[in-house]
Design a protein around this motif. Structure first.
Motif, PDB file in Angstrom:
ATOM      1  N   GLU A 103      -6.070   9.542  -1.034  1.00 43.71           N
ATOM      2  CA  GLU A 103      -5.908   9.972  -2.054  1.00 43.71           C
ATOM      3  C   GLU A 103      -6.088  11.574  -2.274  1.00 43.71           C
TER       4      GLU A 103
ATOM      5  N   HIS B  98       3.029   5.669  -5.908  1.00 46.39           N
ATOM      6  CA  HIS B  98       2.929   6.563  -6.779  1.00 46.39           C
ATOM      7  C   HIS B  98       2.231   7.538  -7.655  1.00 46.39           C
ATOM      8  N   ASN B  99       0.935   7.202  -6.471  1.00 48.28           N
ATOM      9  CA  ASN B  99      -0.501   8.256  -6.390  1.00 48.28           C
ATOM     10  C   ASN B  99       0.331   8.936  -6.456  1.00 48.28           C
ATOM     11  N   LEU B 100       0.910  10.015  -4.960  1.00 47.96           N
ATOM     12  CA  LEU B 100       0.952  11.256  -4.718  1.00 47.96           C
ATOM     13  C   LEU B 100       1.872  11.745  -5.467  1.00 47.96           C
TER      14      LEU B 100
ATOM     15  N   ASP C  32       2.085  11.840  -8.863  1.00 44.91           N
ATOM     16  CA  ASP C  32       1.678  11.923  -9.976  1.00 44.91           C
ATOM     17  C   ASP C  32       0.507  12.554 -10.078  1.00 44.91           C
ATOM     18  N   LEU C  33       0.251  13.271  -8.080  1.00 44.20           N
ATOM     19  CA  LEU C  33      -0.443  14.462  -8.449  1.00 44.20           C
ATOM     20  C   LEU C  33       0.238  15.548  -8.458  1.00 44.20           C
TER      21      LEU C  33
ATOM     22  N   GLN D  73       1.602   2.196  -3.588  1.00 40.16           N
ATOM     23  CA  GLN D  73       1.202   2.120  -4.715  1.00 40.16           C
ATOM     24  C   GLN D  73       0.172   4.293  -4.168  1.00 40.16           C
ATOM     25  N   ASN D  74       0.535   3.882  -2.454  1.00 41.70           N
ATOM     26  CA  ASN D  74       0.143   5.530  -2.230  1.00 41.70           C
ATOM     27  C   ASN D  74       1.120   6.386  -2.924  1.00 41.70           C
TER      28      ASN D  74
ATOM     29  N   ASN E  14     -10.559   8.239   2.186  1.00 41.79           N
ATOM     30  CA  ASN E  14      -9.480   7.720   0.747  1.00 41.79           C
ATOM     31  C   ASN E  14      -8.254   9.354   1.230  1.00 41.79           C
TER      32      ASN E  14
ATOM     33  N   SER F  36       1.188  -1.201   0.091  1.00 44.45           N
ATOM     34  CA  SER F  36       0.381   0.104   0.074  1.00 44.45           C
ATOM     35  C   SER F  36       1.151   1.286  -0.195  1.00 44.45           C
TER      36      SER F  36
ATOM     37  N   LYS G  53      -5.006  15.407  -2.612  1.00 47.54           N
ATOM     38  CA  LYS G  53      -5.494  16.499  -3.793  1.00 47.54           C
ATOM     39  C   LYS G  53      -5.979  17.481  -3.016  1.00 47.54           C
TER      40      LYS G  53
END
Ligand SMILES: *Cc1c(COP(=O)(O)O)cnc(C)c1O
Length: 478
Positions: free
Chosen positions: A64, A18-20, A22-23, A15-16, A62, A12, A68
């Motif tokens: 993410e 990588h998402n961050l 990208d943001l 995953q988190n 969530n 996790s 955001k």
């Protein structure tokens, strides 16, 4: 899996993270190409509080979504129209390094908890010491911000000149009231530090400034004599390099000569402008810095590191160890030894952030030249901005900029200048398309920019002046 095991799950995290990333990359892109319109999404404090209270009421959610919202609702330092306070838009590589140091969390105070960060801190301190012009006797530390670094420097001054650290105030001769000399333009934290160490308001001798807002060195003798006659013992003089409100560099050479004559500790507050030591073109502004007993430089101002990261460099290594000489048996087996690798012996902090990892990542990824480039671009840009201001007849500069800080105002006729300029700044804040601040100089309100973002261009500066004029006209008509 237990709740705890799940929270520590590598998958996790991957995953988190990588998402961050990208943001954040999307944020950088939209800020830099200015498709992101708002530099500052200003909200009144109570509205912002209500928003976050409602968010909090929703409980676990969530992550993410939280990231955001945080990006969206924060002030966007990477937007080229961010020109407000003196905090840098950090280099992206330092944000990645922040994740590294955040997860490793080595607390620094003792060598075993800073196997990497203590040596890196020494290397970075030596780099600055060399740039300042100190010899091999110098040494330094990193600490959490210029405010704490200035307090530490004043404590070092007191430790070098008095026995108060051991004896306490009661041990001192009652007639001996300690004092520090400082420009009236010095950062407020010097005043605060002097009060914390017990000098009181009278022990802070504020020296007037000249028309360039530099400390008036011609008055130093007079003020020194007056306070000595009043029973004060001056132990320290502080030079600003540069001052916060106007970016004026004090004449450090003349301060050094004065300090030597009276055996005072000379501290240079280079929180903002000390960074010019990286530039051949601009380092003349801090001539005399090598004669200071201590110097501070904020890495989080012109040196592109995330807050907080401040260097405090001492001309003589032994002074650094005198400041907080104390026994902490469980931390250090040998109290007396001056071991550079146990950082807590010389810092106010015990557990401390791995600041050096963030700074060092800049040197590894980009080399020292990036500091030179930034300092020179920002100083050059301020000069260009001053030319743009002067070219518009209804604007006025407060003083010619010496640094990357420019104070100016709109000067329409038949209207109260303080009122209109503060109304302009307020409206700019509410519109959020530029972020600038204001300052008061001898009762006059000026608009103030700190050009901190190396992606700001003359186009942005012209757009700012256009916008100020537009708002000014609108207000005048009302
Ligand atoms: C910014 C600044 C400080 C305070 O430093 P922080 O890192 O914000 O605590 C002190 N002195 C000067 C001249 C500054 O510009």
């Amino acid at each position: 899996m237990t709740n705890l095991q799940q929270a520590f799950s590598p998958d996790s995290f991957r995953q988190n993270a990588h998402n961050l990333v990208d943001l954040l990359a999307d944020y950088l892109e939209s800020a830099q190409n200015q498709t992101l319109e708002s530099v500052i999404p200003y909200q009144e404090p109570d509205d912002s509080l209500a928003f976050w209270q409602a968010d909090y009421e929703q409980g676990v959610g969530n992550i993410e979504d939280f990231f955001k919202k945080t990006i969206e609702k924060s002030t966007h330092l990477h937007h080229p129209r961010y020109m407000g306070h003196q905090v840098t838009p950090p280099l992206p590589i330092t944000a990645i390094a922040s994740m590294l140091s955040g997860l490793l969390n080595n607390g620094m105070a003792v060598y075993e908890m800073g196997l990497v960060s203590n040596p890196l801190e020494r290397i970075l301190s030596e780099l600055l010491a060399k740039k300042i012009g100190y010899d091999n006797n110098a040494s330094g530390i990193l600490t959490s911000g210029g405010t704490l670094a200035n307090l530490t420097a004043l404590l070092a001054a007191r430790a070098a000149k008095t026995d108060v650290w051991e004896e306490g105030n009661a041990g001192r001769r009652p007639t001996e009231k300690l004092a520090v000399m400082v420009s009236e333009e010095a950062h407020y934290c010097i005043d605060r530090a002097a009060r914390i160490i017990g000098m009181g308001s009278e022990g802070i001798i504020k020296i007037p400034t000249n028309e360039k807002r530099q400390i008036r060195t011609d008055l130093l003798e007079k003020y020194y004599n007056e306070s000595t006659e009043k029973g004060f013992r001056v132990i320290c003089i502080v030079g600003s390099a540069c001052s916060t409100s106007t970016g004026s560099y004090d004449n450090l050479e003349e301060i050094a000569t004065f300090a030597q004559k009276h055996d005072l500790w000379f501290h240079a507050d280079g929180a903002h402008g000390g960074a010019v030591i990286f530039s051949e073109k601009y380092k003349h502004k801090v001539a005399g810095l090598d004669q200071a007993d201590s110097v501070i430089i904020d890495w989080h101002k012109m040196l592109m590191t995330p807050a907080l990261a401040t260097a405090l460099i001492f001309k003589r290594d032994e002074d650094a160890f005198k400041t907080f000489q104390q026994k902490a048996q469980y931390l250090w087996s040998n109290q007396e030894s001056k071991d550079w690798f146990n950082s807590g012996k010389r810092t106010f902090e015990c557990t401390k952030l791995m600041m050096s990892v963030k700074i060092y990542s800049i040197l590894k990824a980009h080399g020292e030249q990036i500091f030179t480039d930034n300092v020179e671009y920002l100083h050059d840009l301020a000069e260009k901005f001053a030319i743009l201001v002067k070219a518009r007849p209804n604007f006025e500069l407060a003083i010619e900029p010496e640094s990357n800080i420019v104070c100016f105002r709109l000067k329409p006729s038949n209207i109260n200048l303080n009122e209109i300029n503060s109304a302009i700044r307020k409206q700019l804040l509410q519109e959020g398309k530029f972020y600038i601040v204001q300052t008061t100089l001898k009762e006059n309100i000026y608009l103030r920019v700190s050009l901190m973002n190396p992606l700001t261009t003359e186009t942005d500066l012209n757009a700012l002046l256009d916008e100020i004029e537009r708002i000014g006209n609108q207000i005048s008509r009302e």
